[in-house]
Write a protein that holds these residues in place. Structure first.
Motif, PDB file in Angstrom:
ATOM      1  N   LEU A   1     -76.699  49.743  13.349  1.00 61.95           N
ATOM      2  CA  LEU A   1     -76.444  49.861  14.787  1.00 61.95           C
ATOM      3  C   LEU A   1     -77.467  50.799  15.445  1.00 61.95           C
ATOM      4  CD1 LEU A   1     -72.536  50.069  14.844  1.00 61.95           C
ATOM      5  CD2 LEU A   1     -73.944  48.144  15.576  1.00 61.95           C
ATOM      6  N   LYS A   2     -77.811  51.887  14.765  1.00 60.46           N
ATOM      7  CA  LYS A   2     -78.822  52.813  15.297  1.00 60.46           C
ATOM      8  C   LYS A   2     -80.185  52.132  15.412  1.00 60.46           C
ATOM      9  CE  LYS A   2     -77.380  57.486  14.294  1.00 60.46           C
ATOM     10  NZ  LYS A   2     -77.737  58.743  13.634  1.00 60.46           N
ATOM     11  N   ALA A   3     -80.451  51.196  14.495  1.00 59.00           N
ATOM     12  CA  ALA A   3     -81.731  50.473  14.507  1.00 59.00           C
ATOM     13  C   ALA A   3     -81.753  49.377  15.563  1.00 59.00           C
ATOM     14  CB  ALA A   3     -82.004  49.878  13.129  1.00 59.00           C
ATOM     15  N   GLY A   4     -80.629  49.194  16.272  1.00 59.20           N
ATOM     16  CA  GLY A   4     -80.606  48.223  17.358  1.00 59.20           C
ATOM     17  C   GLY A   4     -79.922  46.906  17.031  1.00 59.20           C
ATOM     18  N   THR A   5     -79.391  46.748  15.835  1.00 55.91           N
ATOM     19  CA  THR A   5     -78.698  45.516  15.481  1.00 55.91           C
ATOM     20  C   THR A   5     -77.370  45.463  16.232  1.00 55.91           C
ATOM     21  OG1 THR A   5     -79.641  45.640  13.266  1.00 55.91           O
ATOM     22  CG2 THR A   5     -77.751  44.171  13.562  1.00 55.91           C
ATOM     23  N   GLU A   6     -77.102  44.325  16.850  1.00 52.40           N
ATOM     24  CA  GLU A   6     -75.830  44.158  17.553  1.00 52.40           C
ATOM     25  C   GLU A   6     -74.855  43.425  16.653  1.00 52.40           C
ATOM     26  OE1 GLU A   6     -75.877  42.716  21.556  1.00 52.40           O
ATOM     27  OE2 GLU A   6     -77.769  43.744  21.996  1.00 52.40           O
ATOM     28  N   ILE A   7     -73.666  43.992  16.506  1.00 54.83           N
ATOM     29  CA  ILE A   7     -72.619  43.380  15.683  1.00 54.83           C
ATOM     30  C   ILE A   7     -71.370  43.294  16.542  1.00 54.83           C
ATOM     31  CG2 ILE A   7     -71.264  43.553  13.566  1.00 54.83           C
ATOM     32  CD1 ILE A   7     -73.485  45.381  12.444  1.00 54.83           C
ATOM     33  N   PRO A   8     -70.868  42.072  16.793  1.00 54.27           N
ATOM     34  CA  PRO A   8     -69.666  41.935  17.618  1.00 54.27           C
ATOM     35  C   PRO A   8     -68.499  42.739  17.035  1.00 54.27           C
ATOM     36  CG  PRO A   8     -70.658  39.798  17.185  1.00 54.27           C
ATOM     37  CD  PRO A   8     -71.376  40.798  16.329  1.00 54.27           C
ATOM     38  N   GLY A   9     -67.816  43.475  17.915  1.00 52.27           N
ATOM     39  CA  GLY A   9     -66.646  44.235  17.491  1.00 52.27           C
ATOM     40  C   GLY A   9     -66.958  45.632  16.989  1.00 52.27           C
ATOM     41  N   LEU A  10     -68.245  45.996  16.936  1.00 43.05           N
ATOM     42  CA  LEU A  10     -68.618  47.321  16.450  1.00 43.05           C
ATOM     43  C   LEU A  10     -69.559  47.995  17.427  1.00 43.05           C
ATOM     44  CD1 LEU A  10     -69.346  46.580  12.669  1.00 43.05           C
ATOM     45  CD2 LEU A  10     -67.224  47.387  13.678  1.00 43.05           C
TER      46      LEU A  10
END
Length: 163
Positions: free
Chosen positions: A143-152
């Motif tokens: 998430l810090k690296a910019g990956t988007e994960i639904p629900g998180l």
């Protein structure tokens, strides 16, 4: 105290090995009674040990409950300090109160996150099997690296440090 091996050997000496005839029935009865008492003693010992295991497990359960209660009280006191000090540090010769700022993974919809992550060849590595669990440390990095994960999402938190 005689061993079971010794008792069994004496039982065999009460029987004529060639004919199978019992040589001393009274002694044989006494030996069989002694053998039965040996079995009963071991059985009762097992029952006692099982009772001790049960009692110790209950004591462990009570201790774990007491620990959880103390941890909850500590969390409540820390929250009280955080709200009342409002970010201000406090220090005396006996105690210092400061803050650490952290980020943690806030799970808004775990089911949606697991579903999306299990369909992605890159994100499936962030799950732990079995059972499927979120590997929050690795997810935090993603998430810090910019990956988007639904629900998180990342959530800023603050915790009180007591020294």
């Amino acid at each position: 105290m005689r061993t079971l091996y010794e008792i069994n050997a004496d039982i065999m000496s009460c029987v004529d090995m060639e004919t199978g005839e019992i040589l001393d029935t009274a002694r044989l009865d006494a030996l069989q009674l002694e053998r039965d008492q040996k079995f009963e003693g071991v059985g009762l010992w097992i029952k006692d040990m099982n009772a001790e295991i049960t009692a110790r497990k209950e004591e462990v359960r009570k201790q774990q409950q007491a620990i959880k209660s103390l941890e909850a009280r500590i969390d409540g006191c820390k929250e009280w300090l955080r709200l009342n000090l409002a970010g201000e540090k406090f220090k005396t010769p006996r105690v210092g109160i400061s803050y650490t700022h952290n980020q943690r993974v806030k799970v808004e919809d775990e089911e949606a996150a697991i579903d999306a992550m299990s369909k992605s060849t890159e994100l499936v590595a962030l799950l732990r099997f079995p059972p499927i669990e979120l590997r929050k440390d690795d997810i935090k990095k993603a998430l810090k690296a910019g990956t988007e994960i639904p629900g998180l999402s990342l959530e800023d938190t603050e915790s009180v440090v007591i020294r």
